[in-house]
Write a protein that holds these residues in place. Structure first.
Motif, PDB file in Angstrom:
ATOM      1  N   GLY A 137      48.877  22.230  -5.200  1.00  0.00           N
ATOM      2  CA  GLY A 137      49.791  23.023  -6.013  1.00  0.00           C
ATOM      3  C   GLY A 137      49.644  22.736  -7.495  1.00  0.00           C
ATOM      4  O   GLY A 137      49.679  23.648  -8.333  1.00  0.00           O
ATOM      5  N   GLU A 138      49.454  21.460  -7.854  1.00  0.00           N
ATOM      6  CA  GLU A 138      49.244  21.109  -9.264  1.00  0.00           C
ATOM      7  C   GLU A 138      47.921  21.675  -9.777  1.00  0.00           C
ATOM      8  O   GLU A 138      47.833  22.112 -10.931  1.00  0.00           O
ATOM      9  N   GLN A 139      46.905  21.671  -8.931  1.00  0.00           N
ATOM     10  CA  GLN A 139      45.619  22.244  -9.338  1.00  0.00           C
ATOM     11  C   GLN A 139      45.743  23.750  -9.559  1.00  0.00           C
ATOM     12  O   GLN A 139      45.205  24.298 -10.539  1.00  0.00           O
ATOM     13  N   LEU A 140      46.465  24.435  -8.679  1.00  0.00           N
ATOM     14  CA  LEU A 140      46.674  25.879  -8.842  1.00  0.00           C
ATOM     15  C   LEU A 140      47.446  26.170 -10.118  1.00  0.00           C
ATOM     16  O   LEU A 140      47.171  27.163 -10.805  1.00  0.00           O
ATOM     17  N   LEU A 141      48.429  25.326 -10.439  1.00  0.00           N
ATOM     18  CA  LEU A 141      49.229  25.529 -11.647  1.00  0.00           C
ATOM     19  C   LEU A 141      48.346  25.536 -12.889  1.00  0.00           C
ATOM     20  O   LEU A 141      48.501  26.391 -13.776  1.00  0.00           O
ATOM     21  N   LEU A 142      47.413  24.586 -12.974  1.00  0.00           N
ATOM     22  CA  LEU A 142      46.531  24.515 -14.139  1.00  0.00           C
ATOM     23  C   LEU A 142      45.616  25.726 -14.215  1.00  0.00           C
ATOM     24  O   LEU A 142      45.405  26.296 -15.301  1.00  0.00           O
ATOM     25  N   GLU A 143      45.066  26.153 -13.077  1.00  0.00           N
ATOM     26  CA  GLU A 143      44.155  27.291 -13.080  1.00  0.00           C
ATOM     27  C   GLU A 143      44.880  28.590 -13.414  1.00  0.00           C
ATOM     28  O   GLU A 143      44.344  29.446 -14.130  1.00  0.00           O
ATOM     29  N   ILE A 144      46.100  28.753 -12.907  1.00  0.00           N
ATOM     30  CA  ILE A 144      46.858  29.974 -13.223  1.00  0.00           C
ATOM     31  C   ILE A 144      47.233  30.003 -14.698  1.00  0.00           C
ATOM     32  O   ILE A 144      47.165  31.054 -15.354  1.00  0.00           O
ATOM     33  N   ASN A 145      47.617  28.856 -15.256  1.00  0.00           N
ATOM     34  CA  ASN A 145      47.984  28.812 -16.675  1.00  0.00           C
ATOM     35  C   ASN A 145      46.804  29.145 -17.575  1.00  0.00           C
ATOM     36  O   ASN A 145      46.985  29.734 -18.651  1.00  0.00           O
ATOM     37  N   ASP A 146      45.593  28.763 -17.167  1.00  0.00           N
ATOM     38  CA  ASP A 146      44.415  29.103 -17.968  1.00  0.00           C
ATOM     39  C   ASP A 146      44.237  30.614 -18.081  1.00  0.00           C
ATOM     40  O   ASP A 146      43.742  31.112 -19.106  1.00  0.00           O
ATOM     41  N   MET A 147      44.630  31.353 -17.046  1.00  0.00           N
ATOM     42  CA  MET A 147      44.465  32.800 -17.048  1.00  0.00           C
ATOM     43  C   MET A 147      45.636  33.534 -17.689  1.00  0.00           C
ATOM     44  O   MET A 147      45.476  34.634 -18.222  1.00  0.00           O
ATOM     45  N   THR A 148      46.835  32.944 -17.633  1.00  0.00           N
ATOM     46  CA  THR A 148      48.030  33.653 -18.089  1.00  0.00           C
ATOM     47  C   THR A 148      48.513  33.222 -19.474  1.00  0.00           C
ATOM     48  O   THR A 148      49.470  33.793 -19.984  1.00  0.00           O
ATOM     49  N   LYS A 149      47.879  32.204 -20.075  1.00  0.00           N
ATOM     50  CA  LYS A 149      48.365  31.764 -21.390  1.00  0.00           C
ATOM     51  C   LYS A 149      48.202  32.845 -22.444  1.00  0.00           C
ATOM     52  O   LYS A 149      48.968  32.895 -23.416  1.00  0.00           O
ATOM     53  N   SER A 150      47.219  33.730 -22.282  1.00  0.00           N
ATOM     54  CA  SER A 150      47.046  34.819 -23.248  1.00  0.00           C
ATOM     55  C   SER A 150      48.085  35.910 -23.060  1.00  0.00           C
ATOM     56  O   SER A 150      48.164  36.835 -23.877  1.00  0.00           O
ATOM     57  N   TRP A 151      48.877  35.834 -21.979  1.00  0.00           N
ATOM     58  CA  TRP A 151      49.942  36.811 -21.753  1.00  0.00           C
ATOM     59  C   TRP A 151      51.276  36.345 -22.332  1.00  0.00           C
ATOM     60  O   TRP A 151      52.269  37.044 -22.213  1.00  0.00           O
ATOM     61  N   GLY A 152      51.326  35.151 -22.886  1.00  0.00           N
ATOM     62  CA  GLY A 152      52.559  34.644 -23.456  1.00  0.00           C
ATOM     63  C   GLY A 152      53.507  34.026 -22.454  1.00  0.00           C
ATOM     64  O   GLY A 152      54.697  33.892 -22.745  1.00  0.00           O
ATOM     65  N   LEU A 153      53.012  33.632 -21.288  1.00  0.00           N
ATOM     66  CA  LEU A 153      53.869  32.991 -20.294  1.00  0.00           C
ATOM     67  C   LEU A 153      53.223  31.702 -19.814  1.00  0.00           C
ATOM     68  O   LEU A 153      52.011  31.513 -19.914  1.00  0.00           O
ATOM     69  N   GLU A 154      54.057  30.822 -19.280  1.00  0.00           N
ATOM     70  CA  GLU A 154      53.608  29.524 -18.775  1.00  0.00           C
ATOM     71  C   GLU A 154      54.193  29.299 -17.390  1.00  0.00           C
ATOM     72  O   GLU A 154      55.400  29.456 -17.183  1.00  0.00           O
ATOM     73  N   VAL A 155      53.334  28.949 -16.439  1.00  0.00           N
ATOM     74  CA  VAL A 155      53.763  28.649 -15.078  1.00  0.00           C
ATOM     75  C   VAL A 155      54.210  27.196 -15.022  1.00  0.00           C
ATOM     76  O   VAL A 155      53.467  26.293 -15.408  1.00  0.00           O
ATOM     77  N   ASP A 156      55.449  26.968 -14.562  1.00  0.00           N
ATOM     78  CA  ASP A 156      56.010  25.619 -14.514  1.00  0.00           C
ATOM     79  C   ASP A 156      55.793  24.924 -13.179  1.00  0.00           C
ATOM     80  O   ASP A 156      55.706  23.699 -13.114  1.00  0.00           O
ATOM     81  N   ARG A 157      55.741  25.695 -12.087  1.00  0.00           N
ATOM     82  CA  ARG A 157      55.651  25.071 -10.765  1.00  0.00           C
ATOM     83  C   ARG A 157      55.027  26.037  -9.771  1.00  0.00           C
ATOM     84  O   ARG A 157      55.307  27.233  -9.804  1.00  0.00           O
ATOM     85  N   VAL A 158      54.176  25.490  -8.896  1.00  0.00           N
ATOM     86  CA  VAL A 158      53.587  26.231  -7.786  1.00  0.00           C
ATOM     87  C   VAL A 158      53.787  25.408  -6.526  1.00  0.00           C
ATOM     88  O   VAL A 158      53.316  24.272  -6.439  1.00  0.00           O
ATOM     89  N   GLU A 159      54.501  25.951  -5.555  1.00  0.00           N
ATOM     90  CA  GLU A 159      54.766  25.247  -4.296  1.00  0.00           C
ATOM     91  C   GLU A 159      54.207  26.066  -3.139  1.00  0.00           C
ATOM     92  O   GLU A 159      54.652  27.185  -2.892  1.00  0.00           O
ATOM     93  N   LEU A 160      53.223  25.510  -2.443  1.00  0.00           N
ATOM     94  CA  LEU A 160      52.599  26.194  -1.313  1.00  0.00           C
ATOM     95  C   LEU A 160      53.506  26.132  -0.090  1.00  0.00           C
ATOM     96  O   LEU A 160      54.223  25.152   0.121  1.00  0.00           O
ATOM     97  N   SER A 161      53.462  27.184   0.726  1.00  0.00           N
ATOM     98  CA  SER A 161      54.232  27.214   1.966  1.00  0.00           C
ATOM     99  C   SER A 161      53.357  27.808   3.063  1.00  0.00           C
ATOM    100  O   SER A 161      52.868  28.928   2.934  1.00  0.00           O
ATOM    101  N   MET A 162      53.125  27.015   4.118  1.00  0.00           N
ATOM    102  CA  MET A 162      52.307  27.470   5.242  1.00  0.00           C
ATOM    103  C   MET A 162      53.211  28.147   6.268  1.00  0.00           C
ATOM    104  O   MET A 162      54.076  27.514   6.862  1.00  0.00           O
TER     105      MET A 162
END
Length: 352
Positions: A137-162
């Motif tokens: 989840g922490e790894q996904l958070l960093l990768e998503i933020n790399d793509m969305t930082k140019s949109w003016g938003l920041e992802v604070d938390r990603v929690e996986l659920s199986m």
């Protein structure tokens, strides 16, 4: 000229125009105004003046918001088919970019999170996904933020659920997933269950005449082959009861262990007669407790297994992963808390 004329018209028709021209923006919002198609600096908080006919505006919420990534079916590295979803929390840090770059902010972020999650999990095995869910989840958070930082938003938390395991991993790919060297006679077990089994059998199945007490530093660990019968004439191997298996837990309970684990466990063993024996390991307060019955309050994790399946697990006749997938071994509660029992295993090994 147009702006001046509209402003003059608003002054002439005041206070009627004030109902339409004055907007109140709360502290947690910003107002983005397009005047004759050109964007202006964010307005607010407080009272904002809008010019009729030439101003178009949009409110942007700066508070933390959340959405869920719907469960999607994917295939892991070891051939398991799982249904995986996620919960994502984010906030807007630049209201201008959030309006200029993306039309539907939540939909775009959800699609990005789903694509990143799929690309990451197909490179992981089922065991890695279950055990390392927080790290992934922490790894996904960093990768998503790399793509969305140019949109003016920041992802604070990603929690996986199986949601479910639709197909277990292929048998020929399960073996390399073990995280510790196999113990002779317990090759069918892995992870925490194998360590518990090794400790329990060392305490309960060592022949009485072996003269072996606790293991000394530097000595190699020897285990009894529980599959083959003892060579002594007339002797028969007795399978340890649940009371004998769990009695080894009580001597290692301590406040330090409670501080590391901080959870309570309930173990339900279904007997051949249909009756059910219940045991508990409470590592949530004090120095911890263990014994028969249920823990005080609601347990954090509930384990349920039939007595025959429990014996097969300890004897290596049944793979724990296969038992878990087929429903013979049921885990109810937080899997992360269940894995914290490894701290108990470490304490038991140190005591030996």
């Amino acid at each position: 000229i147009i702006t001046s004329l509209v402003f003059l018209l608003m002054v002439v028709t005041f206070p009627i125009s004030g109902w339409f021209a004055l907007k109140v923006v709360p502290t947690y919002e910003r107002m983005i105004i397009f005047r004759l198609g050109r964007i202006r600096a964010p307005q607010g908080p407080g009272v904002v003046l809008l010019l009729p006919f030439i101003d178009h505006w949009q409110r942007v919420d700066l508070r933390t918001r959340a959405f869920n990534v719907p469960p999607c079916k994917l295939t892991s590295k070891d051939g398991a088919v799982i249904s995986m979803g996620a919960d994502v929390q984010f906030r807007v840090w630049d209201p201008v970019l959030s309006v200029m770059m993306v039309k539907d902010l939540i939909a775009a972020t959800r699609m990005t999170a789903q694509n990143v999650m799929t690309k990451t999990l197909v490179k992981k095995s089922l065991r890695e996904i279950q055990v390392e869910k927080l790290r992934i989840g922490e790894q996904l958070l960093l990768e998503i933020n790399d793509m969305t930082k140019s949109w003016g938003l920041e992802v604070d938390r990603v929690e996986l659920s199986m949601e479910a395991v639709l197909q277990p991993p292929r048998e020929n790919l399960v073996g390399p997933l073990a995280t510790m060297p196999p113990v002779p006679g317990l090759e069918g077990l892995d992870g925490t269950i194998q360590q518990l089994a090794a400790h329990f059998f060392n305490n309960t199945l060592v022949p009485a005449g072996s003269g072996t007490g606790a293991l000394e530093a530097g000595d190699s660990m020897e285990t009894v082959n529980e599959v083959e019968p003892p060579t002594a004439a007339g002797s028969t191997q007795r399978k340890p009861s649940a009371d004998e298996l769990l009695s080894a837990v009580e001597p290692v309970l301590s406040e330090s262990l409670v501080g590391q684990v901080g959870a309570s466990y309930q173990v339900n063993i279904v007997l051949p007669s249909g009756a059910q024996s219940t045991y508990f390991i409470d590592l949530s307060s004090g120095s911890g407790q263990a014994g028969r019955g249920v823990p005080e309050g609601s347990p954090d994790v509930i384990l349920e297994v039939a007595e025959k399946d429990l014996q097969d697990l300890f004897l290596g006749d049944l793979r724990p992963l296969s038992a878990y997938m087929s429903g013979k071994l049921q885990v109810k509660g937080d899997l992360h808390l269940a894995l914290k029992l490894e701290e108990l295993v470490k304490a038991m090994k140190q005591r030996r």
